[in-house]
Design a protein around this motif. Sequence first.
Motif, PDB file in Angstrom:
ATOM      1  N   VAL A 244       0.841  -1.209   0.000  1.00 38.57           N
ATOM      2  CA  VAL A 244       0.000   0.000   0.000  1.00 38.57           C
ATOM      3  C   VAL A 244       0.870   1.251   0.000  1.00 38.57           C
ATOM      4  O   VAL A 244       0.566   2.247  -0.690  1.00 38.57           O
ATOM      5  N   ALA A 245       1.944   1.245   0.783  1.00 42.60           N
ATOM      6  CA  ALA A 245       2.818   2.415   0.858  1.00 42.60           C
ATOM      7  C   ALA A 245       3.437   2.727  -0.496  1.00 42.60           C
ATOM      8  O   ALA A 245       3.529   3.903  -0.893  1.00 42.60           O
ATOM      9  N   ARG A 285       3.626  15.459   4.347  1.00 39.91           N
ATOM     10  CA  ARG A 285       3.258  14.689   5.545  1.00 39.91           C
ATOM     11  C   ARG A 285       2.783  13.289   5.156  1.00 39.91           C
ATOM     12  O   ARG A 285       3.070  12.304   5.844  1.00 39.91           O
ATOM     13  N   ALA A 286       2.046  13.201   4.056  1.00 36.25           N
ATOM     14  CA  ALA A 286       1.612  11.883   3.597  1.00 36.25           C
ATOM     15  C   ALA A 286       2.800  11.037   3.170  1.00 36.25           C
ATOM     16  O   ALA A 286       2.827   9.818   3.391  1.00 36.25           O
ATOM     17  N   ALA A 287       3.812  11.667   2.561  1.00 32.24           N
ATOM     18  CA  ALA A 287       5.016  10.930   2.179  1.00 32.24           C
ATOM     19  C   ALA A 287       5.746  10.411   3.414  1.00 32.24           C
ATOM     20  O   ALA A 287       6.294   9.302   3.418  1.00 32.24           O
ATOM     21  N   THR A 288       5.735  11.230   4.491  1.00 32.17           N
ATOM     22  CA  THR A 288       6.332  10.774   5.754  1.00 32.17           C
ATOM     23  C   THR A 288       5.595   9.548   6.283  1.00 32.17           C
ATOM     24  O   THR A 288       6.196   8.599   6.794  1.00 32.17           O
ATOM     25  N   LEU A 289       4.263   9.564   6.162  1.00 31.76           N
ATOM     26  CA  LEU A 289       3.470   8.420   6.595  1.00 31.76           C
ATOM     27  C   LEU A 289       3.809   7.160   5.800  1.00 31.76           C
ATOM     28  O   LEU A 289       3.912   6.070   6.360  1.00 31.76           O
ATOM     29  N   THR A 290       4.009   7.300   4.493  1.00 28.79           N
ATOM     30  CA  THR A 290       4.379   6.141   3.675  1.00 28.79           C
ATOM     31  C   THR A 290       5.742   5.595   4.090  1.00 28.79           C
ATOM     32  O   THR A 290       5.962   4.385   4.077  1.00 28.79           O
ATOM     33  N   ARG A 291       6.661   6.512   4.457  1.00 24.15           N
ATOM     34  CA  ARG A 291       7.975   6.032   4.914  1.00 24.15           C
ATOM     35  C   ARG A 291       7.832   5.234   6.214  1.00 24.15           C
ATOM     36  O   ARG A 291       8.522   4.244   6.425  1.00 24.15           O
ATOM     37  N   LEU A 293       5.192   3.506   7.040  1.00 25.68           N
ATOM     38  CA  LEU A 293       4.634   2.212   6.654  1.00 25.68           C
ATOM     39  C   LEU A 293       5.709   1.288   6.107  1.00 25.68           C
ATOM     40  O   LEU A 293       5.694   0.078   6.352  1.00 25.68           O
ATOM     41  N   LEU A 294       6.651   1.859   5.353  1.00 25.05           N
ATOM     42  CA  LEU A 294       7.751   1.051   4.825  1.00 25.05           C
ATOM     43  C   LEU A 294       8.653   0.551   5.952  1.00 25.05           C
ATOM     44  O   LEU A 294       9.175  -0.567   5.891  1.00 25.05           O
TER      45      LEU A 294
END
Length: 318
Positions: A244-245, A285-291, A293-294
């Motif tokens: 998902v990330a 901020r959403a990119a930080t959230l994906t990181r 998740l990774l």
Amino acid sequence: MRGTHRNLVTKSWRDKVVFSAVSATGIALRTALIYGIFGGLWILFSDRILHFFVTDPEALLFAQTLKGWFYVAMTALLVFVLIRSQTRVLQKVNRALREREKDLSIVLDSISDAVIATDGQGRVALLNPVAEKMTGFRESEGIGRTLGSLITFSQEKRSSAPPPTLDRPVEELIEIEPFEAEFIPRGGVEPRKITVAVAGLRDESEGLFGTVVVIRDVTEERELRERLLHTQKMEAIGQLAGGVAHDFNNLLTGIMGNAELLSMTLDEGSEDATMAGEIARASERAATLTRQLLVFSRKRKLEMGSVDVHVVVKDVIK
């Protein structure tokens, strides 16, 4: 094994094994039979032989006296030989039995499972050291009790069927299939998970004369299995989060790129430019959230760093 009862068989069973190998009654009858045959033959033929060779009355009296003493000596020698030979047989059998019991004791003391043996009435006749530790009963306390008084099952919350009772005739007890249950030790609070298997003890003459119950504590094994299942579930969730990330990161790339291009076409300080900047910051901020998740999916190393709390709170308020 320790104690007078530290054998797979009780005293009555041990006597049955000894007498089935060499019967004490048979030894006595055999000795009496041989002595009777020897004595009868001696009485029947000794006088005839003396009268045939000795005719003088005085010499005959002296010969009969010698004959009597010879008979006593030969009788004593015969009895000595018979008793000695039969005693050696008994010693050999008992020595072999002790060696068998010693080997059995070593095996029962060495295995990691609890072993409980019962007699034909279902009364406990033996507990190995693991069984003593598991049940909380010393062997001297457990001998003569029923299995149900030593092993108390508790009803598992996730199981609707109660475990089978062990207080039943041995003919029915050996029909029980191996099962798993929760067991509360003597004086214990936390139940233990155990597996129970029952087998019959049989001999050629009397058939079923007891049972042996083997109990294994699988509490740690079940806990390890549950932890493994939890780990596998978390790994599956991590793989899903990683996928998902990646997909979400691809979407953010387009959003952030378009937000930057839009900001370049707008007048600096205008309301539209401000909104385009908010889009870009939200995308960051959403990119930080994906990181994150990774990191959760273990496809990216965790990077530790300091965070300005004031900036985070300010962004949330905006």
